[in-house]
Design a protein around this motif. Structure first.
Motif, PDB file in Angstrom:
ATOM      1  N   LYS A  33       3.241  -9.249   1.655  1.00 60.58           N
ATOM      2  CA  LYS A  33       3.766  -8.994   3.004  1.00 60.58           C
ATOM      3  C   LYS A  33       4.341  -7.581   3.096  1.00 60.58           C
ATOM      4  O   LYS A  33       4.292  -6.952   4.162  1.00 60.58           O
ATOM      5  N   ALA A  34       4.861  -7.058   1.993  1.00 52.72           N
ATOM      6  CA  ALA A  34       5.402  -5.700   1.990  1.00 52.72           C
ATOM      7  C   ALA A  34       4.289  -4.677   2.233  1.00 52.72           C
ATOM      8  O   ALA A  34       4.520  -3.639   2.872  1.00 52.72           O
ATOM      9  N   LEU A  35       3.084  -4.948   1.744  1.00 52.00           N
ATOM     10  CA  LEU A  35       1.947  -4.064   2.017  1.00 52.00           C
ATOM     11  C   LEU A  35       1.617  -4.072   3.506  1.00 52.00           C
ATOM     12  O   LEU A  35       1.274  -3.033   4.089  1.00 52.00           O
ATOM     13  N   TYR A  36       1.706  -5.240   4.115  1.00 47.53           N
ATOM     14  CA  TYR A  36       1.513  -5.354   5.567  1.00 47.53           C
ATOM     15  C   TYR A  36       2.557  -4.519   6.304  1.00 47.53           C
ATOM     16  O   TYR A  36       2.244  -3.783   7.257  1.00 47.53           O
ATOM     17  N   ALA A  37       3.795  -4.594   5.849  1.00 53.56           N
ATOM     18  CA  ALA A  37       4.882  -3.870   6.505  1.00 53.56           C
ATOM     19  C   ALA A  37       4.760  -2.360   6.316  1.00 53.56           C
ATOM     20  O   ALA A  37       4.954  -1.585   7.263  1.00 53.56           O
ATOM     21  N   ILE A  38       4.444  -1.909   5.106  1.00 52.32           N
ATOM     22  CA  ILE A  38       4.354  -0.464   4.867  1.00 52.32           C
ATOM     23  C   ILE A  38       3.159   0.117   5.606  1.00 52.32           C
ATOM     24  O   ILE A  38       3.208   1.252   6.105  1.00 52.32           O
ATOM     25  N   SER A  39       2.097  -0.657   5.697  1.00 55.59           N
ATOM     26  CA  SER A  39       0.934  -0.204   6.463  1.00 55.59           C
ATOM     27  C   SER A  39       1.307   0.009   7.931  1.00 55.59           C
ATOM     28  O   SER A  39       0.986   1.044   8.522  1.00 55.59           O
ATOM     29  N   GLY A  40       2.000  -0.961   8.507  1.00 59.30           N
ATOM     30  CA  GLY A  40       2.415  -0.834   9.901  1.00 59.30           C
ATOM     31  C   GLY A  40       3.390   0.308  10.119  1.00 59.30           C
ATOM     32  O   GLY A  40       3.399   0.939  11.177  1.00 59.30           O
ATOM     33  N   ALA A  41       4.203   0.591   9.110  1.00 61.78           N
ATOM     34  CA  ALA A  41       5.232   1.622   9.248  1.00 61.78           C
ATOM     35  C   ALA A  41       4.672   3.035   9.226  1.00 61.78           C
ATOM     36  O   ALA A  41       5.270   3.952   9.799  1.00 61.78           O
ATOM     37  N   ILE A  42       3.528   3.246   8.552  1.00 61.58           N
ATOM     38  CA  ILE A  42       3.038   4.623   8.373  1.00 61.58           C
ATOM     39  C   ILE A  42       1.719   4.913   9.078  1.00 61.58           C
ATOM     40  O   ILE A  42       1.373   6.077   9.265  1.00 61.58           O
ATOM     41  N   LYS A  43       0.988   3.877   9.487  1.00 57.53           N
ATOM     42  CA  LYS A  43      -0.289   4.129  10.165  1.00 57.53           C
ATOM     43  C   LYS A  43      -0.062   4.818  11.508  1.00 57.53           C
ATOM     44  O   LYS A  43       0.758   4.365  12.318  1.00 57.53           O
ATOM     45  N   HIS A  44      -0.782   5.905  11.727  1.00 58.44           N
ATOM     46  CA  HIS A  44      -0.717   6.653  12.987  1.00 58.44           C
ATOM     47  C   HIS A  44       0.691   7.150  13.301  1.00 58.44           C
ATOM     48  O   HIS A  44       1.051   7.331  14.460  1.00 58.44           O
ATOM     49  N   TYR A  45       1.491   7.334  12.252  1.00 57.36           N
ATOM     50  CA  TYR A  45       2.847   7.858  12.417  1.00 57.36           C
ATOM     51  C   TYR A  45       3.093   8.880  11.309  1.00 57.36           C
ATOM     52  O   TYR A  45       3.608   8.527  10.238  1.00 57.36           O
ATOM     53  N   PRO A  46       2.697  10.149  11.523  1.00 54.48           N
ATOM     54  CA  PRO A  46       2.798  11.176  10.478  1.00 54.48           C
ATOM     55  C   PRO A  46       4.168  11.304   9.814  1.00 54.48           C
ATOM     56  O   PRO A  46       4.233  11.447   8.583  1.00 54.48           O
ATOM     57  N   PRO A  47       5.299  11.242  10.570  1.00 54.96           N
ATOM     58  CA  PRO A  47       6.596  11.309   9.878  1.00 54.96           C
ATOM     59  C   PRO A  47       6.790  10.170   8.890  1.00 54.96           C
ATOM     60  O   PRO A  47       7.421  10.343   7.837  1.00 54.96           O
ATOM     61  N   GLY A  48       6.241   8.996   9.218  1.00 52.30           N
ATOM     62  CA  GLY A  48       6.337   7.862   8.296  1.00 52.30           C
ATOM     63  C   GLY A  48       5.518   8.094   7.044  1.00 52.30           C
ATOM     64  O   GLY A  48       5.954   7.772   5.932  1.00 52.30           O
ATOM     65  N   LEU A  49       4.340   8.691   7.194  1.00 59.31           N
ATOM     66  CA  LEU A  49       3.496   9.002   6.039  1.00 59.31           C
ATOM     67  C   LEU A  49       4.170  10.050   5.156  1.00 59.31           C
ATOM     68  O   LEU A  49       4.117   9.965   3.924  1.00 59.31           O
ATOM     69  N   GLU A  50       4.833  11.021   5.779  1.00 56.56           N
ATOM     70  CA  GLU A  50       5.559  12.032   5.011  1.00 56.56           C
ATOM     71  C   GLU A  50       6.696  11.401   4.211  1.00 56.56           C
ATOM     72  O   GLU A  50       6.917  11.731   3.044  1.00 56.56           O
ATOM     73  N   GLN A  51       7.426  10.482   4.856  1.00 61.05           N
ATOM     74  CA  GLN A  51       8.523   9.818   4.159  1.00 61.05           C
ATOM     75  C   GLN A  51       7.986   8.932   3.034  1.00 61.05           C
ATOM     76  O   GLN A  51       8.585   8.849   1.959  1.00 61.05           O
ATOM     77  N   PHE A  52       6.874   8.265   3.296  1.00 59.93           N
ATOM     78  CA  PHE A  52       6.205   7.452   2.287  1.00 59.93           C
ATOM     79  C   PHE A  52       5.929   8.282   1.036  1.00 59.93           C
ATOM     80  O   PHE A  52       6.198   7.852  -0.089  1.00 59.93           O
ATOM     81  N   GLU A  53       5.429   9.501   1.227  1.00 59.19           N
ATOM     82  CA  GLU A  53       5.132  10.363   0.082  1.00 59.19           C
ATOM     83  C   GLU A  53       6.417  10.794  -0.623  1.00 59.19           C
ATOM     84  O   GLU A  53       6.487  10.779  -1.859  1.00 59.19           O
TER      85      GLU A  53
END
Length: 292
Positions: A152-172
């Motif tokens: 479920k955490a993979l589902y959540a992280i996917s939703g948090a960063i898809k099509h949201y560049p600041p989220g992808l930056e924070q993910f990295e």
């Protein structure tokens, strides 16, 4: 129903009377409010708050708290309700649910987060700013964590960063690529492996240059090729790995390393023989082979 009947009788009597109804009777106001709830139903905001109260109550039964989390997840499927989490300052409380000792509650809590941020820019922003991405990655990084929570955490992280560049930056910045690489290296749970690979393909389509570079730099390409050799009997995983590698090669100026190319050359004939045009069309197979 008894209160509804009482209210109806009282108001009928008041309509026949020349005396105006009392305005300062707190009990009367309470009954009126309850009647409105019966007739119109509680607002979504009220239902969200009530669900939060039940979930937070450690003296309540586990079943009731699970039901409340289910109800909350259904409520936040609506974008306006998901946005109201921030408006009502409830993200800190919801994120605190991720640390519940009960596994079933953690599963439901992560699910709520994933649903709330799905395709919702405002919710993604609030979630990231409140530290949600870091907390979800912590769950993924914990090898002792229950596999359903991690799924479920993979589902959540996917939703948090898809099509949201600041989220992808924070993910990295939070080590997200390394954490997912570790999952690919250590997990033998096929649904989790499929979700990780699928997420990378989705991110490649979103930000090809950056994500393709990270996949290569972090050793993710080689790990996916190894999985293709190890779990080649799983058509779904093979499908997702081939699609991800093809997307990377097709859209990135940086090719695979020589070791990666050699390993892929060794594995591909068997995969192609086994599944034919799995994931890729005939022309895509030809193009993939031309890259090698």
């Amino acid at each position: 129903m008894e209160k509804l009947l009482k209210w109806s009788v009282e108001n009928s009597d008041l309509n026949r009377s020349s005396q105006p109804p009392p305005q300062d009777d707190p009990e009367k106001r309470k009954i009126d409010s309850e009647i409105i709830d019966v007739i119109l139903g509680k607002s979504d905001a009220t239902q969200i708050r009530e669900a939060i109260e039940v979930i937070s109550n450690t003296n309540d039964t586990l079943e009731n708290r699970e039901i409340a989390l289910d109800n909350l997840e259904m409520l936040v499927e609506q974008i306006d309700n998901a946005n109201d989490i921030e408006n009502m300052n409830l993200w800190p409380k919801i994120l605190s649910f991720l640390s519940f000792p009960e596994t079933s509650l953690r599963v439901h809590a992560v699910w709520v987060c994933g649903t709330a941020v799905q395709n919702n820019l405002k919710a993604q922003k609030a979630f990231a700013e409140k530290g949600g991405i870091r907390l979800i990655l912590n769950l993924l990084n914990n090898q002792e964590e229950d596999k359903e929570v991690r799924s479920k955490a993979l589902y959540a992280i996917s939703g948090a960063i898809k099509h949201y560049p600041p989220g992808l930056e924070q993910f990295e910045k939070e080590g997200g690529y390394e954490i997912l690489l570790s999952l690919l290296q250590t997990s033998n749970d096929l649904p989790i492996l499929r979700k990780v690979v699928f997420l990378f393909n989705t991110l490649l389509l979103q930000d090809t240059t950056t994500v393709a570079a990270r996949i290569e730099e972090k050793g993710l390409a080689m790990q996916m090729i190894k999985l293709l050799g190890t779990y080649g009997d799983d058509e779904d995983l093979a499908d997702k790995i081939l699609r991800t590698l093809f997307t990377k090669l097709q859209n990135s100026s940086k090719s695979l390393s020589e070791d990666e190319m050699n390993e892929l050359r060794r594995i591909l004939p068997e995969i192609k023989k086994k599944y034919g045009e799995v994931s890729l069309s005939r022309s895509e197979w030809e193009k993939l082979e031309s890259y090698l």
